[in-house]
Design an enzyme around this catalytic site. Structure first.
Site, PDB file in Angstrom:
ATOM      1  N   ARG A 263      -3.436  -9.825  21.744  1.00 50.39           N
ATOM      2  CA  ARG A 263      -2.380  -9.811  20.706  1.00 50.39           C
ATOM      3  C   ARG A 263      -2.805 -10.548  19.435  1.00 50.39           C
ATOM      4  O   ARG A 263      -1.974 -11.025  18.666  1.00 50.39           O
ATOM      5  CB  ARG A 263      -1.073 -10.374  21.243  1.00 50.39           C
ATOM      6  CG  ARG A 263      -0.543  -9.552  22.401  1.00 50.39           C
ATOM      7  CD  ARG A 263       0.883  -9.884  22.749  1.00 50.39           C
ATOM      8  NE  ARG A 263       1.324  -9.020  23.834  1.00 50.39           N
ATOM      9  CZ  ARG A 263       1.104  -9.260  25.110  1.00 50.39           C
ATOM     10  NH1 ARG A 263       0.458 -10.354  25.478  1.00 50.39           N
ATOM     11  NH2 ARG A 263       1.513  -8.418  26.024  1.00 50.39           N
TER      12      ARG A 263
ATOM     13  N   LYS B 261      -6.370  -5.073   5.579  1.00 48.72           N
ATOM     14  CA  LYS B 261      -6.159  -3.738   6.150  1.00 48.72           C
ATOM     15  C   LYS B 261      -7.263  -3.472   7.161  1.00 48.72           C
ATOM     16  O   LYS B 261      -8.449  -3.556   6.829  1.00 48.72           O
ATOM     17  CB  LYS B 261      -6.213  -2.662   5.064  1.00 48.72           C
ATOM     18  CG  LYS B 261      -4.931  -2.507   4.291  1.00 48.72           C
ATOM     19  CD  LYS B 261      -5.005  -1.274   3.401  1.00 48.72           C
ATOM     20  CE  LYS B 261      -3.756  -1.120   2.565  1.00 48.72           C
ATOM     21  NZ  LYS B 261      -3.866  -0.007   1.601  1.00 48.72           N
TER      22      LYS B 261
ATOM     23  N   GLU C  84     -16.335   1.783  -6.493  1.00 50.45           N
ATOM     24  CA  GLU C  84     -15.138   1.007  -6.120  1.00 50.45           C
ATOM     25  C   GLU C  84     -14.979  -0.175  -7.073  1.00 50.45           C
ATOM     26  O   GLU C  84     -13.861  -0.543  -7.442  1.00 50.45           O
ATOM     27  CB  GLU C  84     -15.292   0.532  -4.668  1.00 50.45           C
ATOM     28  CG  GLU C  84     -14.028   0.157  -3.960  1.00 50.45           C
ATOM     29  CD  GLU C  84     -13.040   1.300  -3.735  1.00 50.45           C
ATOM     30  OE1 GLU C  84     -11.923   1.203  -4.257  1.00 50.45           O
ATOM     31  OE2 GLU C  84     -13.374   2.278  -3.041  1.00 50.45           O
TER      32      GLU C  84
ATOM     33  N   LYS D 257      -8.274  -8.420  -6.573  1.00 47.70           N
ATOM     34  CA  LYS D 257      -7.656  -7.861  -5.372  1.00 47.70           C
ATOM     35  C   LYS D 257      -6.795  -8.926  -4.672  1.00 47.70           C
ATOM     36  O   LYS D 257      -5.698  -8.619  -4.180  1.00 47.70           O
ATOM     37  CB  LYS D 257      -8.724  -7.303  -4.414  1.00 47.70           C
ATOM     38  CG  LYS D 257      -8.073  -6.726  -3.155  1.00 47.70           C
ATOM     39  CD  LYS D 257      -8.917  -5.742  -2.390  1.00 47.70           C
ATOM     40  CE  LYS D 257      -8.086  -5.173  -1.218  1.00 47.70           C
ATOM     41  NZ  LYS D 257      -8.773  -4.207  -0.401  1.00 47.70           N
TER      42      LYS D 257
ATOM     43  N   GLU E  99       1.800  -3.430   0.972  1.00 47.84           N
ATOM     44  CA  GLU E  99       1.834  -2.239   0.127  1.00 47.84           C
ATOM     45  C   GLU E  99       3.240  -1.655   0.019  1.00 47.84           C
ATOM     46  O   GLU E  99       3.467  -0.460   0.218  1.00 47.84           O
ATOM     47  CB  GLU E  99       0.831  -1.176   0.616  1.00 47.84           C
ATOM     48  CG  GLU E  99       0.500  -0.193  -0.496  1.00 47.84           C
ATOM     49  CD  GLU E  99      -0.750   0.638  -0.214  1.00 47.84           C
ATOM     50  OE1 GLU E  99      -1.729   0.106   0.313  1.00 47.84           O
ATOM     51  OE2 GLU E  99      -0.714   1.822  -0.565  1.00 47.84           O
TER      52      GLU E  99
ATOM     53  N   ARG F 180       0.573  -2.970  -4.466  1.00 47.24           N
ATOM     54  CA  ARG F 180      -0.760  -2.838  -3.878  1.00 47.24           C
ATOM     55  C   ARG F 180      -1.324  -1.430  -4.065  1.00 47.24           C
ATOM     56  O   ARG F 180      -2.540  -1.229  -4.024  1.00 47.24           O
ATOM     57  CB  ARG F 180      -0.734  -3.228  -2.390  1.00 47.24           C
ATOM     58  CG  ARG F 180      -2.118  -3.276  -1.777  1.00 47.24           C
ATOM     59  CD  ARG F 180      -2.166  -4.010  -0.454  1.00 47.24           C
ATOM     60  NE  ARG F 180      -3.497  -3.918   0.119  1.00 47.24           N
ATOM     61  CZ  ARG F 180      -3.956  -4.680   1.094  1.00 47.24           C
ATOM     62  NH1 ARG F 180      -3.190  -5.600   1.622  1.00 47.24           N
ATOM     63  NH2 ARG F 180      -5.193  -4.529   1.560  1.00 47.24           N
TER      64      ARG F 180
ATOM     65  N   ASN G 185      -5.461   1.776  -5.280  1.00 47.89           N
ATOM     66  CA  ASN G 185      -5.915   3.146  -5.036  1.00 47.89           C
ATOM     67  C   ASN G 185      -6.182   3.896  -6.339  1.00 47.89           C
ATOM     68  O   ASN G 185      -6.259   5.131  -6.331  1.00 47.89           O
ATOM     69  CB  ASN G 185      -4.881   3.896  -4.192  1.00 47.89           C
ATOM     70  CG  ASN G 185      -4.832   3.315  -2.794  1.00 47.89           C
ATOM     71  OD1 ASN G 185      -5.865   3.181  -2.137  1.00 47.89           O
ATOM     72  ND2 ASN G 185      -3.657   2.925  -2.355  1.00 47.89           N
TER      73      ASN G 185
ATOM     74  N   HIS H 299      -8.251   7.078  -6.488  1.00 48.51           N
ATOM     75  CA  HIS H 299      -8.446   7.525  -5.105  1.00 48.51           C
ATOM     76  C   HIS H 299      -7.759   8.841  -4.758  1.00 48.51           C
ATOM     77  O   HIS H 299      -8.077   9.431  -3.733  1.00 48.51           O
ATOM     78  CB  HIS H 299      -7.994   6.447  -4.121  1.00 48.51           C
ATOM     79  CG  HIS H 299      -8.987   5.319  -4.003  1.00 48.51           C
ATOM     80  ND1 HIS H 299      -9.338   4.528  -5.072  1.00 48.51           N
ATOM     81  CD2 HIS H 299      -9.715   4.862  -2.948  1.00 48.51           C
ATOM     82  CE1 HIS H 299     -10.225   3.627  -4.673  1.00 48.51           C
ATOM     83  NE2 HIS H 299     -10.477   3.809  -3.402  1.00 48.51           N
TER      84      HIS H 299
ATOM     85  N   HIS I 259      -9.860  11.111  -2.477  1.00 44.66           N
ATOM     86  CA  HIS I 259      -9.492  11.485  -1.100  1.00 44.66           C
ATOM     87  C   HIS I 259      -9.464  13.000  -0.941  1.00 44.66           C
ATOM     88  O   HIS I 259      -9.875  13.526   0.100  1.00 44.66           O
ATOM     89  CB  HIS I 259      -8.127  10.889  -0.723  1.00 44.66           C
ATOM     90  CG  HIS I 259      -8.179   9.401  -0.518  1.00 44.66           C
ATOM     91  ND1 HIS I 259      -7.095   8.588  -0.697  1.00 44.66           N
ATOM     92  CD2 HIS I 259      -9.204   8.589  -0.150  1.00 44.66           C
ATOM     93  CE1 HIS I 259      -7.450   7.325  -0.452  1.00 44.66           C
ATOM     94  NE2 HIS I 259      -8.715   7.312  -0.122  1.00 44.66           N
TER      95      HIS I 259
ATOM     96  N   HIS J  68     -18.234   7.802  -1.080  1.00 46.59           N
ATOM     97  CA  HIS J  68     -16.857   7.429  -1.436  1.00 46.59           C
ATOM     98  C   HIS J  68     -16.763   6.927  -2.893  1.00 46.59           C
ATOM     99  O   HIS J  68     -15.909   7.371  -3.666  1.00 46.59           O
ATOM    100  CB  HIS J  68     -16.343   6.367  -0.470  1.00 46.59           C
ATOM    101  CG  HIS J  68     -14.964   5.877  -0.803  1.00 46.59           C
ATOM    102  ND1 HIS J  68     -13.846   6.675  -0.701  1.00 46.59           N
ATOM    103  CD2 HIS J  68     -14.525   4.663  -1.283  1.00 46.59           C
ATOM    104  CE1 HIS J  68     -12.770   5.989  -1.079  1.00 46.59           C
ATOM    105  NE2 HIS J  68     -13.158   4.768  -1.432  1.00 46.59           N
TER     106      HIS J  68
HETATM  107  N1  GLY Z   1      -8.342  -0.461  -0.204  1.00 47.72           N
HETATM  108  C1  GLY Z   1      -7.054  -0.581  -0.731  1.00 47.72           C
HETATM  109  C2  GLY Z   1      -6.287  -1.755  -0.191  1.00 47.72           C
HETATM  110  O1  GLY Z   1      -6.867  -2.628   0.417  1.00 47.72           O
HETATM  111  O2  GLY Z   1      -5.096  -1.811  -0.370  1.00 47.72           O
END
Ligand code: GLY
Length: 333
Positions: A110, A132, A174, A202, A212, A216, A220, A223, A227, A239
């Site tokens: 957990r 993430k 990026e 960031k 998000e 947040r 993107n 993106h 994508h 990418h």
């Molecule tokens: N890669 C986008 C984020 O971390 O929100």
């Protein structure tokens, strides 16, 4: 060494950026950790020494390894070794390793603490920062995951020296997006300061909107087209290259919508072109297919949601005019 703090209350953590950052591992391990499970992949030759009892667990390399089976394998190997919730996982590698090992750490017992040691430029400016984690399903990328903040991130600039050129270039794509999210003079900065500036940008966004709920989504930027090109699967793009094209597309779309002027579009082209990244859509692109794919982007809450520059800066914007989306793609041929 530059230290950037990600401010998330009791889950705050430092990101150390600089040559040799990985040698600071022992000092960022959680107090009381007795064992460290180091997760890495073949081909990532970045040795780390946790300074406590440790074992290395190799997961397969490449995006194909980013699935639930790998998570199960890691958890079972850790269990067989006797890793406990009081210990620590150290993920050493690119986004595939930090996303997969980070997710395994999020659910093992957990939740066991994780330190990320991203070894790619893309990992250092994006994947390893912000909590993430997750893996792919056959139905789509990153469909299973968790927010699981690391207890520290070590961005060792030395690790970037041996990156294959295509991998480094992908990171630059990026990185380029941060030039439009508030990092001034990004292309002029030395590499360690540039990475730290992107991390700080960031970190500020993540601190304001960890899950998000809104802001947040600006991370993107570039993106939505990226994508779609990746999902179409026919185009030979890394990418970051796809993001680079996506940044120029987003700028042209924002201009067509009257949100920014030609000078701002030219700035996008200067930054992206300055990193020697592509600015045109791949030959043979099918604009109708791409516009259909826009609507399937997982950031599309309703309609086609783009992240676009404008008078208030970069923000999510709903765009419904398919003809405009298509014509802007045509203009990027
Ligand atoms: N890669 C986008 C984020 O971390 O929100």
């Amino acid at each position: 060494m530059i230290t950037v703090q990600v401010d998330l209350g009791e889950r705050s953590y430092p990101v150390l950026v600089g040559a040799g950052a990985r040698h600071r591992l022992l000092e960022v391990l959680p107090v009381g950790a007795r064992r460290a499970a180091v997760v890495t992949s073949p081909g990532i030759d970045v040795p780390v020494d946790p300074g406590i009892e440790h074992r290395t667990f190799a997961m397969p390399a490449g995006e194909e390894a980013k699935h639930l089976g790998t998570v199960e394998d890691l958890c079972r190997d850790w269990a067989a070794w006797g890793l406990t919730r009081g210990d620590v996982v150290v993920a050493v590698g690119g986004g595939v390793v930090t996303d997969t090992a980070g997710f395994a750490a999020a659910i093992y017992h957990r939740g066991v603490p994780v330190v990320h040691v991203p070894t790619t430029l893309l990992g250092q400016v994006d994947a390893a920062i912000g909590g993430k984690t997750g893996v792919n399903l056959p139905e789509g990328k990153n469909l299973v995951g968790a927010f699981w903040q690391p207890c520290a991130v070590l961005c060792d600039i030395e690790a970037l020296e041996t990156l294959p050129p295509w991998e480094y270039r992908s990171g630059l794509g990026e990185m380029a997006k941060y030039a439009f999210l508030g990092v001034d003079h990004l292309p002029d900065l030395p590499l360690d300061e540039a990475v730290a500036a992107c991390v700080a940008c960031k970190a500020e966004v993540v601190a304001a909107d960890e899950r998000e709920g809104g802001r947040r989504a600006v991370l993107n930027y570039g993106h939505t087209l990226a994508h779609a090109l990746e999902t179409a699967g026919r185009y030979d793009l890394r990418h970051g290259e796809a993001v680079a094209i996506g940044l120029v597309y987003a700028a042209e779309l924002a201009r067509a919508l009257g949100r920014i002027d030609g000078e701002r579009v030219a700035e996008h082209r200067r930054v992206v072109g300055g990193y020697d990244l592509p600015m045109t859509v791949p030959p043979g692109l099918d604009p109708d297919e791409v516009v259909d794919l826009f609507a399937r982007d997982k950031k599309a809450v309703e309609g086609v949601t783009f992240v676009l520059d404008g008078p208030r800066g970069v923000e999510p914007v709903r765009v419904e005019d398919r003809r405009l989306l298509r014509a802007t793609l045509e203009a990027l041929r």
